[in-house]
Design a protein around this motif. Sequence first.
Motif, short mmCIF file in Angstrom:
data_model
loop_
_atom_site.label_atom_id
_atom_site.label_comp_id
_atom_site.label_asym_id
_atom_site.label_seq_id
_atom_site.Cartn_x
_atom_site.Cartn_y
_atom_site.Cartn_z
N UNK A 133 9.70 3.21 79.19
CA UNK A 133 8.62 3.85 79.94
C UNK A 133 9.21 4.80 80.96
N UNK A 134 8.84 6.08 80.83
CA UNK A 134 9.30 7.11 81.77
C UNK A 134 8.07 7.82 82.32
N UNK A 135 8.28 8.57 83.41
CA UNK A 135 7.14 9.22 84.05
C UNK A 135 6.91 10.62 83.50
N UNK A 136 5.64 11.02 83.47
CA UNK A 136 5.31 12.41 83.15
C UNK A 136 4.81 13.09 84.43
N UNK A 137 5.29 14.31 84.65
CA UNK A 137 5.02 15.02 85.92
C UNK A 137 4.64 16.47 85.64
N UNK A 141 -2.97 20.42 82.16
CA UNK A 141 -3.80 20.58 80.97
C UNK A 141 -4.99 19.64 81.05
N UNK A 142 -6.06 20.01 80.38
CA UNK A 142 -7.21 19.13 80.27
C UNK A 142 -6.86 17.82 79.57
N UNK A 143 -5.76 17.86 78.84
CA UNK A 143 -5.29 16.66 78.15
C UNK A 143 -5.00 15.54 79.15
N UNK A 144 -4.70 15.93 80.39
CA UNK A 144 -4.30 14.94 81.40
C UNK A 144 -5.39 14.67 82.43
N UNK A 145 -6.62 15.00 82.08
CA UNK A 145 -7.78 14.71 82.94
C UNK A 145 -7.77 13.22 83.31
N UNK A 146 -7.81 12.94 84.61
CA UNK A 146 -7.87 11.54 85.05
C UNK A 146 -6.52 10.83 85.02
N UNK A 147 -5.47 11.54 84.67
CA UNK A 147 -4.12 10.94 84.65
C UNK A 147 -3.39 11.38 85.92
N UNK A 148 -2.84 10.42 86.65
CA UNK A 148 -2.17 10.80 87.89
C UNK A 148 -0.75 11.30 87.62
N UNK A 149 -0.28 12.15 88.51
CA UNK A 149 1.11 12.62 88.45
C UNK A 149 2.04 11.41 88.39
N UNK A 150 3.12 11.55 87.66
CA UNK A 150 4.15 10.51 87.55
C UNK A 150 3.67 9.23 86.85
N UNK A 168 3.48 21.55 79.47
CA UNK A 168 2.34 21.09 80.28
C UNK A 168 2.61 19.72 80.93
N UNK A 169 3.78 19.13 80.64
CA UNK A 169 4.22 17.92 81.35
C UNK A 169 5.74 17.85 81.22
N UNK A 170 6.38 17.36 82.27
CA UNK A 170 7.83 17.24 82.23
C UNK A 170 8.24 15.79 82.45
N UNK A 171 9.41 15.44 81.93
CA UNK A 171 10.01 14.14 82.22
C UNK A 171 11.48 14.38 82.49
N UNK A 172 12.12 13.36 83.06
CA UNK A 172 13.53 13.51 83.40
C UNK A 172 14.33 12.42 82.69
N UNK A 173 15.35 12.83 81.95
CA UNK A 173 16.28 11.86 81.36
C UNK A 173 17.64 12.58 81.28
N UNK A 174 18.37 12.50 82.36
CA UNK A 174 19.60 13.29 82.45
C UNK A 174 19.29 14.73 82.82
N UNK A 175 18.31 15.30 82.15
CA UNK A 175 17.82 16.64 82.45
C UNK A 175 16.29 16.59 82.49
N UNK A 176 15.70 17.70 82.96
CA UNK A 176 14.25 17.84 82.89
C UNK A 176 13.92 18.43 81.52
#
Lengths: 210, 251
Positions: A133-137, A141-150, A168-176
């Motif tokens: 489980x990793x975070x999305x930041x 996009x409307x795809x993330x309506x109601x979804x909080x940052x991270x 439209x969303x980034x995650x970090x694993x060694x790099x962004x």
Amino acid sequence: MNAETNKKLKVSPPLGAGSLVIINYGAGNIQSIKFALKRLGVEAILSNDEAEIRQADKVIFPGVGEASSAMQKLKTSGLDQVIPTLKQPVLGICLGMQLLCNSSEEGNTKSLGIFDVEVKRFSNEVKVPQIGWNQISNLKSGLFEGISENQFMYLVHSYYAPLCKETIATSEYGIQYSSAIQKDNFYGVQFHPEKSSTAGAQILKNFLNL
Amino acid sequence: MLTKRIIPCLDIKNGRTVKGVNFLDLRDAGDPIELAKFYSENGAEELVFLDISATEERRKTLAELVLKVAETIDIPFTVGGGISSVEDVEILLNNGADKVSVNSSAVKNPQLINELASKFGSQCVVVAIDAKQIDGNWKVHLVGGKVPTDLDLFEWAKEVELRGAGEILFTSMDHDGTKNGFANEALAKLSTELNIPIIASGGAGTIQHFTDTFIEGKADAALAASVFHFKEITINNLKKELKTQEIPVRL
């Protein structure tokens, strides 16, 4: 898949309004996506039939496994020509998202080319595959309506789409990197919404409401 | 940031959940579907189902269970126990399992790992390794830890990584069922020498044991059964405590 099996898998709601097709090309954990949609009250149709796919309101393009063999399966069924020309909202999940890009370092694969992005392998500075489980930041996009940052999402992958103008969303694993991308009617998510608890279900719901 | 995973393990026999103490003395801890639902709603990152009856009986029962689990829960799960062929794996993945774990069958036929990785992708291939120390050397054991082999734990682990395993589930037979903590020294060595995720298993008794296995044992995930099944530790309390120790968790 032959016509007879296709028929068997077809579910009762007729094609047309509200129909959702999961592209069934032999490379995906389709059962889990089907069950996740069922929990949202939607009976998905599994199909590799061009006409059926074109008629659907929404299309999910799943994928797990290795890129070049998945691409080969798409070519065998002619779906490599169909997918890039679809007009309705299309959601690529995991390898499905990667195959929407230009190419992948995995098996030196030329893929569908909807996104002008080269999918790369994570460096050995981190454990590969990334599993968990990793975070999305930086959600855009409307795809993330109601979804909080991270928000946490479940991911399992060795290759990633670098950041690009369609991110439209980034995650970090060694790099962004891009954990989600969008261009016109094409959406791609690297994470598995069908396996990401209630937040994942919300994203699937948002896709259905696009 | 990628977080550490907490994985309850459900040992399954004849469709029911059981937990072996040192793999022998079995106790009934409930219905697997109910338990799976409970854990998925209460903070587990993923689940492992280990069918300890699979070698003797009923692949079909396991396949049906997998289908019911996939229908019910919305977090990933791994299925293991008696899996020995590409066909076995295909059925379980088609029924909705995210990963499968192979153990004895991989030792007997290491090529199975290559076949599974190339057909289904490394991401769904977990190799489970049971080992215990004999004269100071970690030796791989088979059949739920009953049969010793000459294989060295670390050499075998490196081989399975090369063959395409996506993850290793390492159970220390010396620690399993003792509730005295995980085999952190061996775990740290595995985690340092390999570049795939390592799941720690065997020995969980207290919250401190989990902290230790993530810090000293460098584990990517920790698996336990009875401490969760008998509610000695709740996953949410565990993760809150891990967070205060600055271990990344999903909360």
